[in-house]
Design a protein around this motif. Structure first.
Motif, PDB file in Angstrom:
ATOM      1  N   LEU A   1       0.506  -1.354   0.603  1.00  0.00           N
ATOM      2  CA  LEU A   1       0.070   0.357   0.069  1.00  0.00           C
ATOM      3  C   LEU A   1       0.801   0.932  -0.269  1.00  0.00           C
ATOM      4  CD1 LEU A   1      -3.057  -1.210   2.344  1.00  0.00           C
ATOM      5  CD2 LEU A   1      -2.357  -1.199  -0.130  1.00  0.00           C
ATOM      6  N   ALA A   2       2.196   1.288   0.780  1.00  0.00           N
ATOM      7  CA  ALA A   2       2.753   2.425   0.848  1.00  0.00           C
ATOM      8  C   ALA A   2       3.257   3.016  -0.257  1.00  0.00           C
ATOM      9  CB  ALA A   2       3.918   2.054   2.209  1.00  0.00           C
ATOM     10  N   LYS A   3       3.639   1.321  -1.275  1.00  0.00           N
ATOM     11  CA  LYS A   3       4.570   1.991  -2.360  1.00  0.00           C
ATOM     12  C   LYS A   3       3.150   2.714  -3.568  1.00  0.00           C
ATOM     13  CE  LYS A   3       5.148  -1.062  -6.576  1.00  0.00           C
ATOM     14  NZ  LYS A   3       4.950  -2.485  -7.040  1.00  0.00           N
ATOM     15  N   TYR A   4       2.393   2.089  -3.603  1.00  0.00           N
ATOM     16  CA  TYR A   4       0.908   2.762  -4.783  1.00  0.00           C
ATOM     17  C   TYR A   4       0.138   3.824  -4.172  1.00  0.00           C
ATOM     18  CZ  TYR A   4       1.291  -1.604  -7.126  1.00  0.00           C
ATOM     19  OH  TYR A   4       1.289  -2.283  -8.099  1.00  0.00           O
ATOM     20  N   ALA A   5       0.548   4.110  -2.590  1.00  0.00           N
ATOM     21  CA  ALA A   5       0.447   5.580  -2.700  1.00  0.00           C
ATOM     22  C   ALA A   5       1.283   6.379  -3.155  1.00  0.00           C
ATOM     23  CB  ALA A   5       0.605   5.777  -0.835  1.00  0.00           C
ATOM     24  N   THR A   6       2.395   6.570  -3.669  1.00  0.00           N
ATOM     25  CA  THR A   6       3.248   7.554  -4.376  1.00  0.00           C
ATOM     26  C   THR A   6       3.148   7.592  -5.700  1.00  0.00           C
ATOM     27  OG1 THR A   6       4.776   5.783  -4.094  1.00  0.00           O
ATOM     28  CG2 THR A   6       5.289   6.917  -2.922  1.00  0.00           C
ATOM     29  N   LYS A   7       1.884   6.608  -6.182  1.00  0.00           N
ATOM     30  CA  LYS A   7       2.001   6.648  -7.729  1.00  0.00           C
ATOM     31  C   LYS A   7       0.584   7.590  -7.911  1.00  0.00           C
ATOM     32  CE  LYS A   7       4.484   2.325  -8.594  1.00  0.00           C
ATOM     33  NZ  LYS A   7       5.853   3.091  -8.848  1.00  0.00           N
ATOM     34  N   ALA A   8       0.230   7.568  -9.508  1.00  0.00           N
ATOM     35  CA  ALA A   8      -1.268   8.180  -9.937  1.00  0.00           C
ATOM     36  C   ALA A   8      -1.278   7.458 -11.054  1.00  0.00           C
ATOM     37  CB  ALA A   8      -1.290  10.212  -9.726  1.00  0.00           C
ATOM     38  N   THR A   9      -0.865   8.041 -11.887  1.00  0.00           N
ATOM     39  CA  THR A   9      -1.865   8.199 -13.188  1.00  0.00           C
ATOM     40  C   THR A   9      -0.691   6.990 -14.664  1.00  0.00           C
ATOM     41  OG1 THR A   9      -1.169  10.397 -13.914  1.00  0.00           O
ATOM     42  CG2 THR A   9      -3.632   9.270 -13.317  1.00  0.00           C
ATOM     43  N   GLU A  10       1.151   7.404 -13.279  1.00  0.00           N
ATOM     44  CA  GLU A  10       2.660   7.561 -14.660  1.00  0.00           C
ATOM     45  C   GLU A  10       1.635   5.623 -15.150  1.00  0.00           C
ATOM     46  OE1 GLU A  10       3.383   9.545 -10.965  1.00  0.00           O
ATOM     47  OE2 GLU A  10       2.018   7.384 -11.279  1.00  0.00           O
ATOM     48  N   VAL A  11       0.822   4.661 -14.489  1.00  0.00           N
ATOM     49  CA  VAL A  11       1.071   2.993 -15.553  1.00  0.00           C
ATOM     50  C   VAL A  11       0.344   3.670 -16.373  1.00  0.00           C
ATOM     51  CG1 VAL A  11      -1.213   2.668 -14.091  1.00  0.00           C
ATOM     52  CG2 VAL A  11       0.391   1.207 -14.241  1.00  0.00           C
ATOM     53  N   THR A  12      -0.582   4.221 -17.018  1.00  0.00           N
ATOM     54  CA  THR A  12      -1.158   4.780 -17.376  1.00  0.00           C
ATOM     55  C   THR A  12      -0.876   5.381 -19.469  1.00  0.00           C
ATOM     56  OG1 THR A  12      -2.011   6.630 -17.294  1.00  0.00           O
ATOM     57  CG2 THR A  12      -4.004   5.065 -16.469  1.00  0.00           C
ATOM     58  N   GLY A  13       0.315   6.089 -18.558  1.00  0.00           N
ATOM     59  CA  GLY A  13       1.529   6.456 -19.765  1.00  0.00           C
ATOM     60  C   GLY A  13       0.739   8.081 -19.506  1.00  0.00           C
ATOM     61  N   HIS A  14      -0.159   8.689 -18.643  1.00  0.00           N
ATOM     62  CA  HIS A  14      -0.368  10.082 -18.741  1.00  0.00           C
ATOM     63  C   HIS A  14       0.625  10.689 -17.364  1.00  0.00           C
ATOM     64  CE1 HIS A  14      -1.893  13.736 -18.900  1.00  0.00           C
ATOM     65  NE2 HIS A  14      -2.168  13.424 -17.695  1.00  0.00           N
ATOM     66  N   CYS A  15       1.510  11.797 -17.185  1.00  0.00           N
ATOM     67  CA  CYS A  15       1.365  12.441 -16.027  1.00  0.00           C
ATOM     68  C   CYS A  15       1.575  13.947 -16.296  1.00  0.00           C
ATOM     69  CB  CYS A  15       3.148  11.913 -15.755  1.00  0.00           C
ATOM     70  SG  CYS A  15       3.750  12.104 -14.179  1.00  0.00           S
ATOM     71  N   SER A  16       0.320  14.489 -15.754  1.00  0.00           N
ATOM     72  CA  SER A  16       0.833  15.934 -16.195  1.00  0.00           C
ATOM     73  C   SER A  16       0.235  16.548 -14.645  1.00  0.00           C
ATOM     74  CB  SER A  16      -0.287  16.091 -17.386  1.00  0.00           C
ATOM     75  OG  SER A  16      -1.214  16.318 -16.825  1.00  0.00           O
ATOM     76  N   THR A  17       0.653  18.151 -14.985  1.00  0.00           N
ATOM     77  CA  THR A  17      -0.303  18.283 -13.198  1.00  0.00           C
ATOM     78  C   THR A  17      -1.634  19.033 -14.082  1.00  0.00           C
ATOM     79  OG1 THR A  17       0.314  20.549 -14.842  1.00  0.00           O
ATOM     80  CG2 THR A  17       1.894  19.492 -12.809  1.00  0.00           C
TER      81      THR A  17
END
Length: 514
Positions: free
Chosen positions: A347-363
């Motif tokens: 759970l701690a690992k995935y708490a630091t991620k967002a949409t990176e796995v989809t290939g999209h990362c923006s503000t």
């Protein structure tokens, strides 16, 4: 090629780093930036810092940032996302691990008795919005899932599958590799319901809230049927209430799937209620077991469904319910697969991620930047972002031709259209606007308590408190060379701490074994 890895840029960065190292006050600068050393974009502050005696309030010393290296004070940004700031997310992941672990084993103001409470680890997924390419392994034969080399099954092996209305095949016989870019992408972009998915993401938090309430209702009904009496407690306002003898505390992490739909990993802990102190953490009554908690999770996931508010593009709204894949596992069953340490680390690992796995990362997207990401005829991610922006557009619901602005606002509230403008605010998150790590108030310690404990530890040998009157002047390092030096020093510091922890763990294990 990345800008920072181009030969000319790299040469300039190295020259800047050499210039910084050659300055007379280099070691003072390095010590000055140590607290924000590994931050990708530290906050630069200017102003006055005053040291005050903790007991008497007497001013001991005063210093202006003009006297410091670079004439600013550096503070770490604190971003939790590993893709944005690896060093700050490393600190956040450590805190997240402690928050989750303390709710399972106790410690840091959480009683150790919680380790004996029934706990299950549940995963709630989104429904299907259309077939996507996926990787499925029917039976694992590997010894370590982290290094799994098992052969996957065919993606969509249907020999009699017809083509879709857009002329695309409804089958895929590929055995996708874990790094295959097609994973999570629809078999047919035009058949896929992108609108429904982003609306589901937007209401996923509400769906979870209703699900937890259903779990508690199910357990309360079991208590009544089994003759377990309610508990009389006194509220903060002095009123006497009778409440069920059990309650559920949770710790929850949201994880984004490759297709861009969010799903939740949830720890559900069964607690009792103390009639003398309703805030105390006590074991549940003997008549309610982990089997009942397991069943309650499955029942709630099947029962809870609701319809999103009407929208001009879809007056009947969208259905919001869980998908068919609901997995509930018990923690501490002795099989070695699901342990408190593994769950906390996961759970701690995935708490630091967002949409990176989809290939999209923006503000956060704005009217000036949306065109770079949204396209109704583009790829899967472009269509999801376009759906967020289109459905979240301002809408008018006038009750009459002479409605006042106040009447418009009330009409928006009456029709429920106020639920959708948030899609534009969270378009960069594909519609999901919730926190990626949440917990019940009684589940465990808070992040604030962990931060305050660290600050108190640093001030333990100092009888003074620093009071700052500081203003923001910018973010980021002054040069790429400064960033290189500071981040390298921070990486070395993290590695030393990791090695130190391994040595302590080895010595402890050796002592126990002896």
């Amino acid at each position: 090629m990345s800008t920072l890895h181009r030969p000319g840029v790299a040469a300039g960065r190295d020259a800047q780093a050499l210039h910084r190292v050659a300055t007379p006050d280099f070691f003072g600068w390095l010590e000055h930036t140590r607290t924000a050393g590994g931050c990708a974009r530290p906050i630069r502050l200017t102003g006055t810092m005053t040291a005050v005696d903790r007991d008497t309030g007497r001013v001991l010393a005063e210093q202006h940032t003009d006297e410091l290296p670079d004439r600013v004070l550096y503070k770490a940004c604190g971003n939790r996302r590993s893709a944005q700031c690896p060093d700050c997310s490393w600190v956040y992941a450590g805190d997240a691990f402690q928050v989750v672990r303390c709710g399972l084993t106790g410690g840091k103001a959480v009683p150790a008795s919680v380790a004996r409470h029934p706990v299950v680890f549940a995963t709630f997924t989104a429904p299907s919005f259309g077939p996507v390419h996926h990787r499925h392994i029917p039976r694992h034969t590997c010894a370590d899932r982290r290094r799994c080399d098992c052969r996957p099954a065919p993606c969509h092996a249907r020999r009699d599958a017809a083509t879709c209305p857009h002329g695309r095949p409804g089958a895929c016989f590929a055995r996708h590799d874990s790094a295959d870019a097609r994973l999570g992408r629809p078999l047919c972009l035009d058949c896929y319901d992108h609108d429904h998915q982003v609306v589901w993401n937007a209401f996923a938090g509400d769906l979870w809230r209703r699900t937890k309430q259903a779990v508690e209702r199910h357990l309360a009904a079991l208590c009544r049927r089994r003759g377990i009496p309610t508990v009389q407690v006194v509220t903060d306002f002095g009123r006497v209430r009778r409440v069920p003898p059990v309650r559920v505390s949770h710790g929850k992490v949201a994880e984004m799937q490759r297709r861009g739909a969010v799903h939740f990993h949830v720890l559900l802990r069964l607690d009792g209620v103390d009639p003398d102190d309703r805030h105390a953490l006590v074991p549940p009554p003997a008549g309610i077991t982990v089997d009942d908690l397991d069943t309650a999770g499955h029942v709630a996931a099947r029962q809870i469904t609701f319809t999103a508010p009407p929208h001009p593009d879809r007056p009947q709204g969208w259905s919001v319910a869980w998908g068919e894949q609901v997995d509930v596992r018990r923690i501490g069953t002795g099989d070695g697969d699901v342990t408190d340490g593994k769950v906390a680390a996961y759970l701690a690992k995935y708490a630091t991620k967002a949409t990176e796995v989809t290939g999209h990362c923006s503000t956060r997207l704005t009217p000036g930047t949306i065109d770079a990401y949204a396209d109704p005829e583009g790829d899967h991610l472009a269509r999801l972002i376009d759906a967020c922006w289109r459905l979240g557009r301002p809408t008018r619901h006038r009750t009459s031709g002479t409605a006042t602005p106040g009447g418009e606002r009330q009409a928006n509230l009456d029709t429920g259209s106020h639920a959708y403008p948030g899609l534009r605010r969270w378009a960069h998150m594909l519609g999901y606007g919730g926190h990626f790590l949440t917990k019940a108030r009684r589940y465990s310690v808070t992040f604030g308590l962990l931060r305050d404990t660290r600050a108190s530890y640093r001030r333990a040998d100092d009888g003074s408190i620093t009071v700052g009157a500081l203003a923001f002047v910018g973010s980021g390092w002054l040069t790429d060379g400064d960033a290189l030096i500071a981040n390298t020093a921070a990486a070395q510091h993290r590695e030393r701490r990791r090695i130190g922890r391994e040595e302590v763990a080895h010595e402890t294990w050796s002592g126990v074994a002896a």
